[in-house]
Design a protein around this motif. Structure first.
Motif, PDB file in Angstrom:
ATOM      1  N   THR A  87       0.837  -1.211   0.000  1.00  0.00           N
ATOM      2  CA  THR A  87       0.000   0.000   0.000  1.00  0.00           C
ATOM      3  C   THR A  87       0.866   1.253   0.000  1.00  0.00           C
ATOM      4  O   THR A  87       0.538   2.230  -0.653  1.00  0.00           O
ATOM      5  N   HIS A  88       1.976   1.226   0.750  1.00  0.00           N
ATOM      6  CA  HIS A  88       2.926   2.341   0.748  1.00  0.00           C
ATOM      7  C   HIS A  88       4.197   1.890   1.438  1.00  0.00           C
ATOM      8  O   HIS A  88       4.254   0.781   1.979  1.00  0.00           O
ATOM      9  N   LEU A  89       5.221   2.755   1.417  1.00  0.00           N
ATOM     10  CA  LEU A  89       6.551   2.293   1.810  1.00  0.00           C
ATOM     11  C   LEU A  89       6.944   2.657   3.244  1.00  0.00           C
ATOM     12  O   LEU A  89       8.119   2.690   3.562  1.00  0.00           O
ATOM     13  N   TYR A  91       7.621   1.725   7.115  1.00  0.00           N
ATOM     14  CA  TYR A  91       8.246   0.476   7.580  1.00  0.00           C
ATOM     15  C   TYR A  91       7.231  -0.586   7.976  1.00  0.00           C
ATOM     16  O   TYR A  91       7.449  -1.778   7.769  1.00  0.00           O
ATOM     17  N   ASP A  92       6.110  -0.156   8.563  1.00  0.00           N
ATOM     18  CA  ASP A  92       5.168  -1.150   9.092  1.00  0.00           C
ATOM     19  C   ASP A  92       4.358  -1.825   7.988  1.00  0.00           C
ATOM     20  O   ASP A  92       3.598  -2.753   8.261  1.00  0.00           O
ATOM     21  N   HIS A  93       4.546  -1.379   6.764  1.00  0.00           N
ATOM     22  CA  HIS A  93       3.824  -1.990   5.633  1.00  0.00           C
ATOM     23  C   HIS A  93       4.765  -2.684   4.655  1.00  0.00           C
ATOM     24  O   HIS A  93       4.332  -3.444   3.803  1.00  0.00           O
ATOM     25  N   TRP A  94       6.080  -2.404   4.796  1.00  0.00           N
ATOM     26  CA  TRP A  94       7.001  -2.816   3.741  1.00  0.00           C
ATOM     27  C   TRP A  94       8.288  -3.450   4.242  1.00  0.00           C
ATOM     28  O   TRP A  94       8.892  -4.275   3.548  1.00  0.00           O
ATOM     29  N   SER A 167      -5.808   0.406   4.424  1.00  0.00           N
ATOM     30  CA  SER A 167      -4.459   0.673   4.922  1.00  0.00           C
ATOM     31  C   SER A 167      -4.464   2.069   5.575  1.00  0.00           C
ATOM     32  O   SER A 167      -5.430   2.428   6.251  1.00  0.00           O
ATOM     33  N   ASP A 168      -3.431   2.871   5.347  1.00  0.00           N
ATOM     34  CA  ASP A 168      -3.316   4.133   6.069  1.00  0.00           C
ATOM     35  C   ASP A 168      -4.062   5.290   5.402  1.00  0.00           C
ATOM     36  O   ASP A 168      -3.886   6.447   5.786  1.00  0.00           O
ATOM     37  N   ALA A 169      -4.926   4.999   4.434  1.00  0.00           N
ATOM     38  CA  ALA A 169      -5.882   6.024   3.990  1.00  0.00           C
ATOM     39  C   ALA A 169      -6.905   6.274   5.086  1.00  0.00           C
ATOM     40  O   ALA A 169      -7.554   7.316   5.121  1.00  0.00           O
ATOM     41  N   SER A 170      -7.057   5.299   6.011  1.00  0.00           N
ATOM     42  CA  SER A 170      -7.893   5.494   7.195  1.00  0.00           C
ATOM     43  C   SER A 170      -7.354   4.556   8.269  1.00  0.00           C
ATOM     44  O   SER A 170      -7.766   3.414   8.365  1.00  0.00           O
ATOM     45  N   HIS A 171      -6.406   5.060   9.071  1.00  0.00           N
ATOM     46  CA  HIS A 171      -5.794   4.218  10.107  1.00  0.00           C
ATOM     47  C   HIS A 171      -6.867   3.640  11.029  1.00  0.00           C
ATOM     48  O   HIS A 171      -6.801   2.499  11.451  1.00  0.00           O
ATOM     49  N   PHE A 172      -7.826   4.514  11.386  1.00  0.00           N
ATOM     50  CA  PHE A 172      -8.915   4.145  12.302  1.00  0.00           C
ATOM     51  C   PHE A 172     -10.247   4.389  11.605  1.00  0.00           C
ATOM     52  O   PHE A 172     -10.330   5.181  10.672  1.00  0.00           O
ATOM     53  N   GLY A 211      -6.926   0.548   8.671  1.00  0.00           N
ATOM     54  CA  GLY A 211      -5.560   0.043   8.626  1.00  0.00           C
ATOM     55  C   GLY A 211      -4.951  -0.391   9.945  1.00  0.00           C
ATOM     56  O   GLY A 211      -4.135  -1.320   9.979  1.00  0.00           O
ATOM     57  N   HIS A 212      -5.288   0.296  11.042  1.00  0.00           N
ATOM     58  CA  HIS A 212      -4.612   0.017  12.321  1.00  0.00           C
ATOM     59  C   HIS A 212      -5.598  -0.033  13.491  1.00  0.00           C
ATOM     60  O   HIS A 212      -5.199   0.168  14.631  1.00  0.00           O
ATOM     61  N   ASP A 213      -6.861  -0.266  13.213  1.00  0.00           N
ATOM     62  CA  ASP A 213      -7.882  -0.086  14.248  1.00  0.00           C
ATOM     63  C   ASP A 213      -8.179  -1.391  14.997  1.00  0.00           C
ATOM     64  O   ASP A 213      -8.562  -2.382  14.385  1.00  0.00           O
TER      65      ASP A 213
HETATM   66 ZN   LIG Z   1       0.772   2.097   8.940  1.00  0.00          ZN
END
Ligand SMILES: [Zn+2]
Length: 231
Positions: A87-89, A91-94, A167-172, A211-213
């Motif tokens: 989804t993006h670069l 660290y927690d995704h790649w 993903s991180d387009a909406s963490h929560f 993404g992280h909820d």
């Molecule tokens: Zn993230």
């Protein structure tokens, strides 16, 4: 039809004011860390790679389990993942890409350029995607940007409806549901448009996976600890 699983591999506490845009509350906010597994296609497909134990130690991650071990618990050998949609670069995704030795990593061109990632270092293992793209019938990536230059989200057609992995387009859920951005932004207008894109893709069935909820484990069904069946 496809099945989608969220695989939780760690968690970390921060505060609301550090995380949300123009937020004054000092309340604790727990981030869950996930990779997402899509089954039911010709081969298993992974969204993001998570990170390895070195990052987990350095960043004080609680209850870390290697994303590769979580994929294995879900019934797939890490070496059998042919494609990981990145989804993006961040660290927690790649950063865990080496955990999936036979995967090709699909990343937006703008993300690669912005992160100054030298694709040469990865041989032929990186595939550049530009904009919206159908990976397999019913699985699509959508470039939304906002949080990072080339952030992409993923939609998956399932029996229950369209699953949207934000993903991180909406963490929560709080982000997309109240239109509150996060602090880490490359383009605020794009971040706000991304919320509309998530809603449009999800339609009325609302199978949105933030993404992280930690609420992902409540809104959907954990089939065993850390393995949440979305649809
Ligand atoms: Zn993230």
């Amino acid at each position: 039809m496809y099945q989608v699983f969220a695989l939780k591999y760690g968690e970390r506490d921060t505060t609301k004011c550090q995380f949300f845009y123009r937020e004054s509350s000092h309340d604790t906010l727990t981030l869950d860390y996930f990779v997402w597994l899509i089954l039911g296609g010709p081969q298993p497909l992974l969204v993001d790679t998570g990170f390895r134990d070195d990052d987990a130690r350095a960043r004080g991650i609680r209850n870390y389990v290697s994303p590769a071990a979580m994929v294995e618990r879900a019934g797939v050998k890490p070496g059998d993942i042919p494609i990981s949609l990145i989804t993006h670069l961040h660290y927690d995704h790649w950063a865990g890409h080496s955990l999936f030795p036979n995967a090709e990593f699909w990343i937006q061109g703008e993300e690669v350029a912005f992160a100054h990632l030298t694709t040469l270092n990865y041989g032929n293992k990186i595939r550049i995607v530009e904009g919206d793209h159908e990976v397999w019938p019913g699985i699509r990536v959508h470039r939304v940007g906002g949080h990072t230059a080339g952030l992409q989200i993923v939609s998956v057609e399932t029996r229950r409806g369209t699953v949207v992995l934000t993903s991180d387009a909406s963490h929560f859920y709080h982000n997309v549901e109240t239109r509150q951005p996060v602090q880490i932004i490359t383009s605020l207008p794009e971040m706000l448009t991304a919320f509309d894109t998530i809603d449009r893709l999800a339609g009325s069935t609302k199978l949105v996976v933030a993404g992280h909820d930690p609420q992902v484990s409540e809104r959907f069904k954990p089939v065993e600890p850390g393995i949440i069946k979305i649809a």
